[in-house]
Design an enzyme around this catalytic site. Structure first.
Site, PDB file in Angstrom:
ATOM      1  N   LYS A  87       0.816  -1.212   0.000  1.00 23.05           N
ATOM      2  CA  LYS A  87       0.000   0.000   0.000  1.00 23.05           C
ATOM      3  C   LYS A  87       0.856   1.272   0.000  1.00 23.05           C
ATOM      4  CE  LYS A  87      -4.052  -2.107   0.291  1.00 23.05           C
ATOM      5  NZ  LYS A  87      -5.058  -1.997  -0.779  1.00 23.05           N
ATOM      6  N   GLU A 109      -9.416   6.162   2.968  1.00 24.47           N
ATOM      7  CA  GLU A 109     -10.212   5.144   3.642  1.00 24.47           C
ATOM      8  C   GLU A 109      -9.277   3.985   3.965  1.00 24.47           C
ATOM      9  OE1 GLU A 109      -9.726   5.114   0.480  1.00 24.47           O
ATOM     10  OE2 GLU A 109      -9.178   3.014   0.204  1.00 24.47           O
ATOM     11  N   SER A 392       1.696  -9.692  -0.511  1.00 29.30           N
ATOM     12  CA  SER A 392       1.429  -8.256  -0.491  1.00 29.30           C
ATOM     13  C   SER A 392       1.673  -7.585   0.851  1.00 29.30           C
ATOM     14  CB  SER A 392      -0.009  -7.995  -0.945  1.00 29.30           C
ATOM     15  OG  SER A 392      -0.908  -8.763  -0.167  1.00 29.30           O
TER      16      SER A 392
HETATM   17  C1  PLP Z   1      -1.508  -6.825   2.700  1.00 31.51           C
HETATM   18  C2  PLP Z   1      -2.665  -6.536   1.830  1.00 31.51           C
HETATM   19  N1  PLP Z   1      -2.842  -7.238   0.705  1.00 31.51           N
HETATM   20  C3  PLP Z   1      -3.883  -7.021  -0.101  1.00 31.51           C
HETATM   21  C4  PLP Z   1      -4.854  -6.090   0.195  1.00 31.51           C
HETATM   22  C5  PLP Z   1      -6.019  -5.960  -0.722  1.00 31.51           C
HETATM   23  O1  PLP Z   1      -6.004  -4.829  -1.523  1.00 31.51           O
HETATM   24  P1  PLP Z   1      -5.610  -4.894  -3.051  1.00 31.51           P
HETATM   25  O2  PLP Z   1      -6.463  -5.926  -3.708  1.00 31.51           O
HETATM   26  O3  PLP Z   1      -5.927  -3.525  -3.537  1.00 31.51           O
HETATM   27  O4  PLP Z   1      -4.187  -5.220  -3.169  1.00 31.51           O
HETATM   28  C6  PLP Z   1      -4.717  -5.322   1.364  1.00 31.51           C
HETATM   29  C7  PLP Z   1      -5.722  -4.301   1.709  1.00 31.51           C
HETATM   30  O5  PLP Z   1      -5.781  -3.726   2.741  1.00 31.51           O
HETATM   31  C8  PLP Z   1      -3.602  -5.554   2.194  1.00 31.51           C
HETATM   32  O6  PLP Z   1      -3.434  -4.857   3.336  1.00 31.51           O
END
Ligand code: PLP
Lengths: 411, 282
Positions: A87, A109, A392
């Site tokens: 993020k 948000e 992620s």
């Molecule tokens: C670690 C992590 N992965 C994935 C996501 C999901 O979001 P996105 O699909 O936009 O990557 C989030 C959302 O808060 C997150 O904190």
């Protein structure tokens, strides 16, 4: 990249917002078209991504996980980025852009709190006022991130409407923005919302895939066979996929299956939703036959959203990417599995992607096999291909929730 | 006193039957030397039956046009009062069908313009949606999240059913875009009085707002109504001086919310509308 900032992806996207916001969206589109071509801006962003965020993040060959699934698996370590998730790539980029546009106040948000923390961090870095809207339910289940945001000097504004989760937090932020457009920039946290946000956030997250692609070529002299990422709003997945769009690489997005698609309690808008408008874009949404938006359900606050970025809906329709749901229980078990196999505690969101990989190779733990929905195409691909999975974020924020839920599963 | 918007705001430019009725309502108010009083209500709120009673009260208390909201789960242009009313209505089982009962209840007496969000129209299908509105006697539609440039099919379907598609213009709308919106406007133009969502505000008609509305009236062939934030009879009178119509929303919805029962709600909205009408006449 001298192409225009896209407003639509096939039939999806657009700007279904109150007229009051149109001028601000035009302004943002123009500012981004200029900034992303501007060497000074790119140099400043590149410096912050390197020295502040810690990029490039490693591409790590996960030996014991590979052994378990019977093929080589590389993890793109976004969990090692500053603040613990991808993020921050978007938050730093947008905060820098906002500053360039002369905005003094930032709103955002957050669901899991990761985007809120990332935005609060970027605002501290750049000296901007920051207000983060967060559903009261998410404030409860992601308490450590609320403390972080406060410490970073941001104001966390609780949202009590509806199910008090991410959808309502986005709505609250948009309503704030309608009233404050003149001095405020809305840093949306994923590739959702009205144009230009889906393109803007993707442009800022594509660094994940750009790095991973060249790291994979360095490590293997070849491209991965499959690229896998979890899909909430869709930013880490599109950011990872984007570099591979023109390659012969399978793109696989994993959605939150919640308590199972049949239960109706899930967040799988691409796998089980319909076409509709949520938060300003036409895309895949969860809605009833009258068009009322439904509540999503996921153990993972970051995936608990009844919509998804419009570019994903387009990639699904064209068949370029495939999307599969993974249930809460499988994700919880994969969370623990990865911790024990690799010494990496993943966030609950990418644990969904790990769970899919385990299930799909038929190598999940016995518990998981019992609760698995067996998503996706059966059987692993070619023997000598390898997989690249976007990890992620890290799981510190989820520990209390996961430990409690695992205790239930373990009985 | 409101000046006539323009002589062309009659059936001369109206292709649809709905548009002609809207034009006639504005013309009738203008003949009485005042702006049109246009109260908003949430259809199906607090429940379907009470909502029909409130629609009747609006018609009885001198509404020139009625703006009828269809309850939606995620109304981005609305502030807390109307959002909460939509949530209550949905929880009471009200949807499009129940909201349109309130339309049918009064549409033979007062022209009704429906306010609905894009997703509800897309879910039902543009044509089906438009024909259900037409069947309930509605004259027009306002879609607060369908700005210029979006929803070509929806626009066609609405026109095809003889309904007026009423556009919103904001103070932030760029001049060239304003002209384009004015060019395709049907029924009337909804001038958004505040930079923000719906909800009660205090305050007078400032210089900027006066200029904004009179500029629209000079250029538009249809009448220009002003809404968002107008909450007292005094404000109604003041806005009536500068616009062809005045829309009151959250204040009336709050009266219904605060009332102990349907009878009290009917009394409260009737009292407010009578006072507003008096203020407009004064
Ligand atoms: C670690 C992590 N992965 C994935 C996501 C999901 O979001 P996105 O699909 O936009 O990557 C989030 C959302 O808060 C997150 O904190």
């Amino acid at each position: 990249m001298s192409q225009a900032v896209e407003e639509r992806f096939g039939r999806y996207g657009g700007r279904f917002v109150p007229e009051t916001l149109i001028a601000a969206l035009d302004e943002l589109t123009a500012a981004w078209a200029r900034a992303r071509e501007d060497e000074t801006f790119q140099a400043e962003l590149g410096r912050l991504l390197r020295d502040f965020v810690g990029r490039p993040t490693p591409l790590y060959r996960a030996e014991r996980l590979s052994e378990r699934v019977g093929r080589r698996v590389y993890l793109k370590r976004e969990d090692l980025a500053h603040t613990g998730a991808h993020k921050i790539n978007n938050a730093v980029g947008q905060a820098l852009l906002a500053k360039r546009m002369g905005k003094t106040r930032i709103i955002a948000e957050t669901g899991a709190g990761q985007h809120g923390v990332a935005t609060a961090t970027a605002c501290a870095l750049l000296g901007l006022e920051c207000v983060v809207y967060m559903g009261a339910e998410d404030i409860r289940r992601q308490a450590p991130n609320v403390a972080r945001m406060n410490l970073l000097g941001a104001t966390v504004a609780p949202v009590e409407a509806g199910a008090r989760t991410l959808k309502e937090a986005v709505s609250a932020a948009i309503r704030d923005w309608v009233a404050t457009v003149e001095d405020t920039h809305y840093v949306i946290g994923s590739v959702v919302g009205p144009a230009p946000y889906p393109a803007l956030v993707r442009d800022l997250q594509r660094v994940i895939g750009d790095e991973a692609r060249s790291q994979a070529l360095d490590a293997e002299g070849a491209l991965p066979e499959r690229v896998i990422a979890c899909v909430g709003g869709g930013s880490n997945s599109i950011g990872t996929f984007y570099a591979f769009l023109d390659d012969p690489v399978e793109l696989i997005g994993i959605e939150p299956g919640g308590e199972g698609i049949e239960s109706g309690r899930h967040g799988a808008s691409l796998s089980a939703g319909s076409t509709g408008v949520l938060h300003g874009a036409l895309s895949a949404v969860l809605a009833d036959e009258q068009g009322q938006i439904l509540e999503a359900h996921s153990v993972s606050a970051g995936l608990d959203y009844p919509g998804v970025g419009p570019e994903h809906a387009h990639l699904r329709d064209t068949g370029r990417a495939s999307y599969f749901p993974v249930n809460d229980a499988e994700a919880l078990l994969a969370f623990r599995e990865l911790a024990r196999l690799e010494g990496i505690i993943p966030a609950l969101e990418p644990s969904h992607a790990v769970a899919w990989l385990l299930a799909e190779s038929g190598s999940e733990s016995e518990d998981a096999a019992a609760s698995a929905s067996r998503p996706g195409a059966a059987g692993a691909g070619a023997q000598d291909g390898f997989d690249l999975l976007c990890l992620s974020g890290r799981g510190d924020k989820d520990l209390d929730e996961v430990i409690a839920k695992l205790a239930e599963i373990d009985g | 006193m409101a000046e006539p918007a323009s002589p062309a705001a009659s059936s001369a430019t109206s292709t649809g039957a709905g548009e002609a009725r809207v034009a006639a309502a504005f013309a009738a108010a203008r003949e009485q030397g005042r702006a049109a009083l246009m109260p908003y209500m949430m259809g199906g709120f607090p429940d379907a039956e009470a909502s029909r009673a409130i629609a009747r009260a609006y018609a009885d208390s001198g509404a020139d046009l009625i703006e009828l909201g269809i309850p939606f789960s995620d109304p981005l242009a609305d502030g807390p009062v109307i959002h909460a009313a939509a949530t209550t209505a949905l929880e009471a089982g009200s949807g499009l069908e129940q909201a349109l009962e309130s339309c049918a209840e009064v549409s033979d007496r007062v022209p009704v313009v429906v306010m609905a969000y894009s997703n509800m129209i897309l879910a039902v299908g543009g044509e089906a949606f438009a024909s259900r509105l037409a069947d309930a006697g509605a004259c027009g539609v306002i879609v607060p999240d369908l700005p210029l440039g979006e929803g070509a099919e929806v626009r066609e379907a609405i026109a095809g059913a003889g309904l007026a598609l009423v556009p919103l213009v904001a103070q932030t709308t760029e001049p060239s875009r304003r002209l384009e919106i004015i060019r395709i406007a049907q029924g009337f133009i909804y001038a958004v009085a505040v930079i923000g969502t719906t909800g009660e505000r205090s305050g007078d008609v400032g210089e900027a707002l006066r200029d904004f509305v009179s500029d629209l009236r000079e250029r538009a062939e249809v009448p220009v109504s002003v809404g968002f934030g107008i909450s007292t009879p005094e404000q109604v009178a003041a806005f009536g001086e500068v616009a062809d119509g005045v829309i009151v929303g959250s204040r009336l919805v709050r009266e219904v919310q605060d009332a102990s029962d349907t009878e009290a709600a009917v009394a409260a909205v009737s009292r407010f509308l009578s006072e507003a009408k008096e203020a407009l006449d004064g």
